[in-house]
Structures are given as structure tokens and as C-alpha cells.
Design a protein around this motif. Structure first.
Motif, PDB file in Angstrom:
ATOM      1  N   ILE A  21     -31.996-106.985  17.816  1.00 28.50           N
ATOM      2  CA  ILE A  21     -31.940-106.974  16.262  1.00 28.50           C
ATOM      3  C   ILE A  21     -31.056-108.110  15.727  1.00 28.50           C
ATOM      4  O   ILE A  21     -31.200-108.415  14.739  1.00 28.50           O
ATOM      5  CB  ILE A  21     -31.509-105.662  15.704  1.00 28.50           C
ATOM      6  N   ALA A  22     -29.835-108.140  16.263  1.00 27.50           N
ATOM      7  CA  ALA A  22     -28.833-108.977  15.877  1.00 27.50           C
ATOM      8  C   ALA A  22     -29.441-110.587  16.225  1.00 27.50           C
ATOM      9  O   ALA A  22     -29.215-111.391  15.274  1.00 27.50           O
ATOM     10  CB  ALA A  22     -27.451-108.567  16.789  1.00 27.50           C
ATOM     11  N   ALA A  23     -29.859-110.676  17.212  1.00 30.24           N
ATOM     12  CA  ALA A  23     -30.479-112.149  17.612  1.00 30.24           C
ATOM     13  C   ALA A  23     -31.561-112.439  16.856  1.00 30.24           C
ATOM     14  O   ALA A  23     -31.621-113.646  16.364  1.00 30.24           O
ATOM     15  CB  ALA A  23     -30.981-112.069  19.007  1.00 30.24           C
ATOM     16  N   GLU A  24     -32.537-111.643  16.234  1.00 23.21           N
ATOM     17  CA  GLU A  24     -33.484-111.749  15.419  1.00 23.21           C
ATOM     18  C   GLU A  24     -33.124-112.297  14.002  1.00 23.21           C
ATOM     19  O   GLU A  24     -33.604-113.230  13.608  1.00 23.21           O
ATOM     20  CB  GLU A  24     -34.305-110.471  15.268  1.00 23.21           C
ATOM     21  N   ARG A  25     -31.745-112.134  13.685  1.00 22.27           N
ATOM     22  CA  ARG A  25     -31.368-112.283  12.355  1.00 22.27           C
ATOM     23  C   ARG A  25     -30.458-113.803  12.709  1.00 22.27           C
ATOM     24  O   ARG A  25     -30.176-114.376  11.628  1.00 22.27           O
ATOM     25  CB  ARG A  25     -30.408-111.237  11.809  1.00 22.27           C
ATOM     26  N   CYS A  55     -28.786 -97.297  27.402  1.00 27.46           N
ATOM     27  CA  CYS A  55     -28.829 -98.871  27.619  1.00 27.46           C
ATOM     28  C   CYS A  55     -30.076 -99.393  26.771  1.00 27.46           C
ATOM     29  O   CYS A  55     -29.812-100.315  26.181  1.00 27.46           O
ATOM     30  CB  CYS A  55     -29.570 -98.810  29.308  1.00 27.46           C
ATOM     31  N   ILE A  56     -31.205 -98.675  26.453  1.00 28.55           N
ATOM     32  CA  ILE A  56     -32.035 -99.360  25.799  1.00 28.55           C
ATOM     33  C   ILE A  56     -31.769 -99.661  24.369  1.00 28.55           C
ATOM     34  O   ILE A  56     -31.898-100.453  23.700  1.00 28.55           O
ATOM     35  CB  ILE A  56     -33.523 -98.773  25.846  1.00 28.55           C
ATOM     36  N   ARG A  57     -30.959 -98.636  23.694  1.00 27.69           N
ATOM     37  CA  ARG A  57     -30.703 -98.595  22.208  1.00 27.69           C
ATOM     38  C   ARG A  57     -29.708 -99.831  22.320  1.00 27.69           C
ATOM     39  O   ARG A  57     -29.532-100.293  21.006  1.00 27.69           O
ATOM     40  CB  ARG A  57     -30.376 -97.217  21.680  1.00 27.69           C
ATOM     41  N   THR A  58     -28.762-100.180  23.233  1.00 25.44           N
ATOM     42  CA  THR A  58     -27.893-101.018  23.051  1.00 25.44           C
ATOM     43  C   THR A  58     -28.616-102.430  23.156  1.00 25.44           C
ATOM     44  O   THR A  58     -28.115-103.419  22.303  1.00 25.44           O
ATOM     45  CB  THR A  58     -26.810-100.867  24.078  1.00 25.44           C
ATOM     46  N   VAL A  99     -41.497-100.654  18.253  1.00 25.67           N
ATOM     47  CA  VAL A  99     -41.535 -99.629  17.363  1.00 25.67           C
ATOM     48  C   VAL A  99     -40.024 -99.156  17.428  1.00 25.67           C
ATOM     49  O   VAL A  99     -39.282 -98.851  16.209  1.00 25.67           O
ATOM     50  CB  VAL A  99     -42.523 -98.608  17.594  1.00 25.67           C
ATOM     51  N   ALA A 100     -39.633 -98.957  18.577  1.00 29.75           N
ATOM     52  CA  ALA A 100     -38.149 -98.711  18.911  1.00 29.75           C
ATOM     53  C   ALA A 100     -36.971 -99.551  18.095  1.00 29.75           C
ATOM     54  O   ALA A 100     -36.064 -98.932  17.440  1.00 29.75           O
ATOM     55  CB  ALA A 100     -37.836 -98.542  20.201  1.00 29.75           C
ATOM     56  N   ALA A 101     -37.472-100.738  18.250  1.00 28.75           N
ATOM     57  CA  ALA A 101     -36.376-101.730  17.556  1.00 28.75           C
ATOM     58  C   ALA A 101     -36.299-101.519  16.066  1.00 28.75           C
ATOM     59  O   ALA A 101     -35.305-101.545  15.288  1.00 28.75           O
ATOM     60  CB  ALA A 101     -36.785-103.335  18.031  1.00 28.75           C
ATOM     61  N   SER A 102     -37.673-101.212  15.372  1.00 24.90           N
ATOM     62  CA  SER A 102     -37.670-101.066  13.989  1.00 24.90           C
ATOM     63  C   SER A 102     -36.813 -99.821  13.354  1.00 24.90           C
ATOM     64  O   SER A 102     -36.234 -99.715  12.743  1.00 24.90           O
ATOM     65  CB  SER A 102     -38.826-101.006  13.530  1.00 24.90           C
ATOM     66  N   ILE A 148     -33.282 -93.465  18.419  1.00 24.95           N
ATOM     67  CA  ILE A 148     -34.071 -93.637  19.518  1.00 24.95           C
ATOM     68  C   ILE A 148     -34.583 -92.388  20.143  1.00 24.95           C
ATOM     69  O   ILE A 148     -35.631 -92.362  20.463  1.00 24.95           O
ATOM     70  CB  ILE A 148     -33.118 -94.501  20.720  1.00 24.95           C
ATOM     71  N   SER A 149     -33.767 -91.526  19.904  1.00 28.92           N
ATOM     72  CA  SER A 149     -34.063 -90.063  20.396  1.00 28.92           C
ATOM     73  C   SER A 149     -35.322 -89.469  19.596  1.00 28.92           C
ATOM     74  O   SER A 149     -36.376 -88.872  20.069  1.00 28.92           O
ATOM     75  CB  SER A 149     -33.014 -89.155  20.953  1.00 28.92           C
ATOM     76  N   ALA A 150     -35.147 -89.706  18.239  1.00 29.76           N
ATOM     77  CA  ALA A 150     -36.242 -89.512  17.483  1.00 29.76           C
ATOM     78  C   ALA A 150     -37.376 -89.931  17.830  1.00 29.76           C
ATOM     79  O   ALA A 150     -38.638 -89.327  17.912  1.00 29.76           O
ATOM     80  CB  ALA A 150     -35.860 -89.431  15.842  1.00 29.76           C
ATOM     81  N   TYR A 151     -37.284 -91.111  18.078  1.00 33.09           N
ATOM     82  CA  TYR A 151     -38.867 -92.054  18.470  1.00 33.09           C
ATOM     83  C   TYR A 151     -39.272 -91.545  19.785  1.00 33.09           C
ATOM     84  O   TYR A 151     -40.443 -91.482  19.944  1.00 33.09           O
ATOM     85  CB  TYR A 151     -38.314 -93.519  18.215  1.00 33.09           C
ATOM     86  N   ALA A 152     -38.205 -91.468  20.743  1.00 26.49           N
ATOM     87  CA  ALA A 152     -38.461 -91.020  22.247  1.00 26.49           C
ATOM     88  C   ALA A 152     -39.567 -89.595  21.993  1.00 26.49           C
ATOM     89  O   ALA A 152     -40.367 -89.444  22.591  1.00 26.49           O
ATOM     90  CB  ALA A 152     -37.397 -90.967  23.024  1.00 26.49           C
TER      91      ALA A 152
END
Lengths: 320, 320
Positions: free
Chosen positions: A118-122, A109-112, A17-20, A305-309
Motif C-alpha cells: 500500500i505504501a509503495a503504491e502511493r 506476515c501478510i498484513r505487514t 481484496v486484502a490490500a484494500s 486482515i482477520s475479518a477478511y480471512a
């Protein structure tokens, strides 16, 4: 105002979810829907420390975020972590502080790491023969963890300057199920991996163009400020597809800036990650292309990331 | 990290000590000993709100401060205050967050009022025949309270647009022991007071030069952003002594900026408050001079007031 600590935050969040959410943030940023005021920086010379304050609001969203990150590099000698940080989430409807996330820098760290995912996925090649990690620190670990859902490849080669740090990293990666090779020679990473993540604060290029195999994807996250560089400028120029988190920021610093300043890469070649995500196009056209994602870190990632956290913590700990 | 709320903060602080800390801050600022990164601003158009983030570190001091202030002007219709805010005090030695001051904007109000007190202490005429206040809001009240230790004068004339607000203010000032006249005519304030504080967000000049009596001191605190103006530019030009909290900032906005842009005042005439305080010189030379203090608000005030609030709260509430 509710307060959540690092343990609570880590326990509450679902990385998929965080990734999305991060991906949505990149799209909003590239569409010009994010207010990002100038970064505030302090330098504490005597204490060998610095602080940076990044803030962002994705227009239309219910909250905005102020992030404070500190790095005090003599702290470890006193038994403290070098990096600390927190995020404040405020209502964009009333201005009231909503949540204080005392994540001690973990969310940054985690958002980085999620941006790398996300980049690797594409951009990663269809068959990943080996994963290469440059660096052995926290970010080197998180990037590896975030790549795991994308591939079954469990062949890893990791580069570091210190054998002790490499041994520690080997233990970490083996516990995740990887078959691990360690090396103090960057060329070995390039020769044995086609998905590479560079995570160091190096100020001299570590990876040379000649070493890289066709079809390789490289994500570079270390060069988050002026003077830092992990990739030879020629390697940036050689890449068939160059993706950046922010065209503006990557022309100031980051891997791409060096190649641009040397006239090796025209800014028209840069594709903003949010544009790539929005276009729904596959990033790479074939398995011979070399692709690069230069990720310098943008405040919209912190806002997302903070809104989701906040949401995840409120659901996980309704009593707080 | 310790957290203190508005009630605790208000109860713990001694205003005389706070004033001296603010004065020290102005001196440090004028001596170039303060790191002040650019202000961050957000505009929330749909919610009719804004947010500003100010940070400062007085070099050599043990802490630095990040302040978040919000103004959401439709809040009162929903039973909420328009203004909110908090200050975070962090260690300048380790980067760790020390204290969160949930002052809801009170510290910003009081540091502004204390700047008015400091300016009046140096610039008010030797005999204060009447105090004039332009405005009836929170700042209009705090400025009056902060002038009380400086003078025995209890004659007050207050200007406001609304009779209801004037009636409220009269009650407030009478409870402090003032003999109160209310008026909706600014000229009456100028004619009946020689110590005047202007506290409104007006965008048109309220006080005209011709009305001001010789010997008057005026402190203007309302024009804290572009487009705001409480004093006729000619009045600024007429002042014998013009003191500003920041030469740089007051040339951008504030009362002085209008006079400078019209060519009525040369920037060489501006005296920074910190320089005045450091010089130990009396601001005014005689009781015929007109003096002006244009106070637009600088982040060093936040750094100083929050460091003192932290110390005062820690002493008052050792168990927190």
C-alpha cells in the motif's frame, strides 16, 4: 465457532481484496475510529521466548479481533518454527467467538507485506529501475511478492548476511521471474535500486543516507520494537516525505523515533499512512524526492486482515 | 490444539483440586512470581456490550493463559446468554497453543467462587450459624455451592430485588438441602447470618456497618470494576481483618478502594490473600472479630484454573 488452518486461510484469500481492507483499516485508524487497547507482552526468559497480544476493533464493524503471536527462538533446534500465532474473531454485536484462525503467524506476515504494498503504491517513483530488498527471511519474500502487481520491474538486488540464505532467496526470486543480484554490501542495494524494502530485526543502521539515489522510495518494516533500527537517522531526516503507520507508535520506536529523539525530524513532518490514503493525494510530488514509509505494525491491520480471512474462508469452505 | 467445551470442562474438574490450584496462584501472585500485563478492554456502545482480555503467566509453569470475556447485555432479548468467554492455554516453553477451553464464561465464574471458598476457609468464624447471600444470580449460586464443603450449616438467608428471582434461588438452595429464608431487606441478612457473600453489580452500598454482628465474615465479589460498591465504607473500616486478592487492584476499585479514598482505611491494613495463605496463620484471632475478603478478581486465577482444566480434560477425554 469455526476453525480454519493456515492452508485454508492461504487458499481462500485474494491479496488485492486484502490490500484494500488493510488500506481501509489505516484510514479508520487515522480518523480515530479504532479501539486499540494496550498491547500485552510476556517474556519467557528461560525458554528464550516472548508473546504479544494485540486487539483491535474498527468502530462500526461487525467483528473485533484478538491476536496472539509468539516467538520462541530456540524452537528451530527442536524442529519447530520460531513464530506461531492465531487470531480470534469475535462478534461486536453479541460477543460470541466467530472464527479461530490458526494461521501460525502467516496473517501477521501478510498484513505487514500488504502495508508495504500500500505504501509503495502511493510513494514509489513512476519508473522503478530496480527493487532492493534488505533481508532474506519470510518477510523479505512476502514483500517482494506483494510488490509484483505494482510494477513490471523484474530487476532485483537482495542483501543478506549469509551467502546460503542469499542463495536460497535467489532461487525463490528467480522462480518468480526476477533477474537477481545478491550482495553482502548494503551500499550496493542503495546504488542499484530505487524501491527498497528493509525487513530485518537489525539493531544497527544498515542503510546510510549518502548511498541513497534521488527519487528512491524506502519502506522499512523491521523496526517493530524498541532498540531496532535499519536506517541511519540522517536518512530519515533527508527524506522529503515521511509516512508512518502510527504517529504515536513511530515516536516510541521504529526508524522515525531515532531521528525524532536526535532532534533531526520534527513530529509535524510525519504523515500518517491512513491520512495519506484518505486524502487521495499522490504521496510524492516528483521523481527526485526521497520518500520513506516507516511501518511498525498496528493492531488495526490484524482486525482487518482477520475479518477478511474469516469472510474468505466462510465463502471458500462453506461446509466447515 | 485440543478444544474442550463447557460440558466437558465441568465434568472433568474436581473442585477441591481446583481450589488448591487457585490458592497456589494467589501465593505466587503475592510473591511477585506472576507476569500480568495490563488488561485490555473494549466498549461496544451501540450493542450495549463490553469485552475484557486478561492474561497471566505464573513464572516457572509450563503454560500461560489468555482469557477473553464478553458481556453483551441485550443478548437475553435474542435468546443468548449475556456473558460468553473462552480461555486459550499456550505453552510457555514453545509458544504453541495447547488447548482452547470454550467454557462460555463458566471458568471465570467458578474461579471467583473458589476464591470465596478459599477466603471463607481461612476467615469464617468457628461456628457458622447462618449463611447469607446477597444476590440471586449465577455467582450467588456458585458461592453457596463452594461453601458447602466447609460447613455443616444449612441455614440460608438470601437477598434479592425480585421476588421471582428469590423464588428461583430458594428452589435451587432447597435442592442442595438448605433451609431457606428469602428477603428484600439486606438488614435481615446481616442479622441472621455470620458468613455472608455479596455477589451483585451494585453501585450503591447494600450492607451497612451497624447491621453486622460481631464474629461475621463477609466475602465481597461483586465490585469487580470502577464505581461498584456493595458494602458501606464504614463497614470496611470496622472490619478487624481486611483481606484483598490484590492490594494494587483493590486500591483502584473494589470495596476497599472506597474506604481508602475516604481516608477510613490505611493501605497498611490490607492483607493480600496470597500472603495470608502462605503464612499458614489462621486469619481470624477469635470469634468476635469481623473479617472481610474483598475479591476483585485477578488474572492469575484464570491462569491457574485453565491449566488445571486443561490437565483434567486431557485425563478425562484422552481421545480428544
Amino acid at each position: 465457532m469455526k476453525i480454519y488452518n493456515q492452508t485454508q486461510i492461504m487458499g481462500a484469500m485474494d491479496m488485492k481484496v486484502a490490500a484494500s481492507r488493510i488500506a481501509e483499516g489505516f484510514i479508520a485508524y487515522s480518523q480515530g475510529r479504532v479501539q486499540v487497547p494496550p498491547v500485552q507482552n510476556f517474556t519467557f526468559e528461560q525458554a528464550n521466548g516472548d508473546c504479544c497480544i494485540k486487539s483491535a476493533w474498527v468502530e462500526g464493524s461487525k467483528t473485533f479481533t484478538v491476536k496472539i503471536s509468539t516467538g520462541f527462538y530456540d524452537n528451530p533446534a527442536n524442529g519447530l518454527a520460531s513464530n506461531d500465532g492465531l487470531m480470534l474473531v469475535l462478534s461486536a454485536q453479541t460477543g460470541q467467538p466467530q472464527v479461530l484462525l490458526q494461521d501460525e503467524g502467516w496473517l501477521t506476515c501478510i498484513r505487514t507485506a500488504l502495508a508495504g504494498r500500500i505504501a509503495a503504491e502511493r510513494l514509489a517513483p513512476s519508473v522503478i529501475s530496480g527493487i532492493g530488498i534488505i533481508g532474506t527471511g519470510v518477510q523479505a519474500r512476502m514483500q517482494l511478492e506483494q510488490l509484483m502487481p505494482l510494477t513490471d520491474c523484474r530487476r532485483l538486488i537482495v542483501w543478506g548476511r549469509s551467502q546460503a540464505a542469499l542463495d536460497d532467496y535467489r532461487q525463490f526470486a528467480q522462480s518468480l521471474g526476477f533477474e537477481v543480484t545478491t550482495t553482502q554490501d548494503c551500499e550496493q542495494v542503495a546504488r542499484n535500486a530505487n524501491l527498497i524494502v528493509t525487513t530485518t530485526p537489525s539493531r544497527q543502521a544498515l542503510l546510510q543516507s549518502a548511498w541513497i539515489q534521488p527519487g528512491t522510495h524506502i519502506t522499512a518494516v523491521g523496526a517493530d520494537g524498541g532498540g531496532k533500527q535499519e536506517l541511519e537517522a540522517e536518512l530519515v531526516a533527508r527524506a522529503d516525505i515521511i509516512v508512518v503507520d502510527s504517529v504515536y507508535q513511530c515516536s516510541q520506536y521504529g526508524e522515525v523515533s531515532h531521528a525524532c529523539k536526535q532532534g533531526l525530524v520534527a513530529s509535524e513532518r510525519l504523515i500518517e499512512l491512513g491520512k495519506l490514503l484518505y486524502s487521495q493525494a499522490k504521496g510524492r510530488e516528483n521523481d527526485q524526492q526521497i520518500t520513506l514509509a516507516d511501518l511498525t505494525g498496528v493492531a488495526v491491520q490484524d482486525a482487518q486482515i482477520s475479518a477478511y480471512a474469516m469472510q474468505a474462508c466462510q465463502e471458500a469452505f462453506p461446509g466447515v
